[in-house]
Enzyme design. Sequence first.
Site, short mmCIF file in Angstrom:
data_model
loop_
_atom_site.label_atom_id
_atom_site.label_comp_id
_atom_site.label_asym_id
_atom_site.label_seq_id
_atom_site.Cartn_x
_atom_site.Cartn_y
_atom_site.Cartn_z
N LYS A 189 0.82 -1.21 0.00
CA LYS A 189 0.00 0.00 0.00
C LYS A 189 0.86 1.27 0.00
O LYS A 189 2.09 1.21 0.13
CB LYS A 189 -0.92 0.00 1.23
CG LYS A 189 -1.97 -1.13 1.19
CD LYS A 189 -2.98 -0.91 0.08
CE LYS A 189 -4.16 -1.86 0.15
NZ LYS A 189 -3.90 -3.19 -0.40
C1 LIG Z 1 -9.88 -2.03 -1.30
C2 LIG Z 1 -9.30 -2.85 -0.18
N1 LIG Z 1 -10.04 -3.02 0.92
C3 LIG Z 1 -9.57 -3.73 1.97
C4 LIG Z 1 -8.33 -4.31 1.94
C5 LIG Z 1 -7.88 -5.14 3.12
O1 LIG Z 1 -6.75 -4.60 3.69
P1 LIG Z 1 -5.89 -5.44 4.75
O2 LIG Z 1 -5.00 -6.36 3.95
O3 LIG Z 1 -5.11 -4.38 5.48
O4 LIG Z 1 -6.82 -6.16 5.62
C6 LIG Z 1 -7.52 -4.14 0.83
C7 LIG Z 1 -6.15 -4.68 0.80
O5 LIG Z 1 -5.65 -5.45 0.19
C8 LIG Z 1 -8.02 -3.40 -0.28
O6 LIG Z 1 -7.29 -3.24 -1.37
#
Ligand SMILES: Cc1ncc(COP(=O)(O)O)c(C=O)c1O
Length: 383
Positions: A189
């Site tokens: 990210k």
């Molecule tokens: C649009 C979106 N929402 C939620 C997530 C979930 O993030 P995390 O991996 O921090 O749980 C991601 C990550 O990959 C994402 O791209």
Amino acid sequence: MATAPSFPELPLFDLRLEPQDLEAVAETLRSGWLTLGPRTAAFEEAFAEQLGVRHAIAVSSCTAALHLAYLAAGVGPGDEVIVPAFTFAATAAAAVYCDATPVFAEISSREQPFIDFEDVERRITSRTKAVCAVHYAGYAAPVDRLKALCDAHGIALVEDVAHAPSATLKGRKLGTWGQSGCFSFFSNKVLSVGEGGLLCTDDDDVAAFVRSRRSHAMTSGTWDRHSGRTDTYDVVALGYNYRLDEPRAALLLSRLGRLEADIERRRELTIRYRELLSGVEGIVVPFSGDEIAGSSCYVIPIMLERDGTQGEVSAALRERGIQTSIFYPSIHRFSAYRKRFPDISLPVTELASRTELTLPFYPHMSYEDQDRVVTALSEVVKP
Ligand SMILES: Cc1ncc(COP(=O)(O)O)c(C=O)c1O
């Protein structure tokens, strides 16, 4: 016999940490205090200030933040949460964690691949408790209009800001339009530390709920007991272990100071990428140039005009040492969701999923590497 992995010369994403980042983590490890504590609190304060919100609550992932955001919005068994299907699975899975039903809405178009306002409006029922808008690729979904719509129906707007730290719409930071904004610090990210997340809100009740539930709804934490504030605790509800740890908080705090500069560099490179891509026949480049100034420019998505060529274009680029990815396969087409929702049809979303490719991109990408990606693309895409 297993084959050795072959890593692409130009990966989708590349992470570069600075010596002060490593020192911040090392100093935390030397301190002997590794879980939720003063560094997490310092990061939360800095992040809240940067966003201009009352509360920023660090958690273990954006998925955890989404789960707590939906729970805080009152989402429970039998309720509905309207979400796009053109997003990562977590946006919908968090509704399932609450025993609620994710209701998939269309995106507006391949140029504006955000949850579609009119389709959201059509899908609101008496069971709808929340709408989740994803700021895809770091660009603003229409949260101004969605906020008004949700307010009119007495339902919560949750923003999935996983891609868009410090991005804005009409000068206001994304994540601050809805009841809650959910950020991700996953390894690829914009602000990445491996695993981590954060929920921001201006609502004091939501903040108190999330702070409590992220650590088993205990009335005091280990740090409180360590620092002598109390020596006992009660558990007052069903909570979770969604805590962030201190080394990651230290790394986040260290990297946060460079976030704006990183995003500025991403913007500059995005403008250059788009200029080069405008010369490639057979592709659609989402968003308009005007949207870049407010975006965190997380990734460079393109859509192939010719349906059915995604696999071959991706393979041809891979042969040239260039990694691509699909951001995102439609959630309702995954096996687990197809079984549960066999009849859903979202033609615009499905076309986007079948034709999208995400190109290599990171703040220290060289002009030469950008040129290489675009030259390869113009060789392999058939208009
Ligand atoms: C649009 C979106 N929402 C939620 C997530 C979930 O993030 P995390 O991996 O921090 O749980 C991601 C990550 O990959 C994402 O791209």
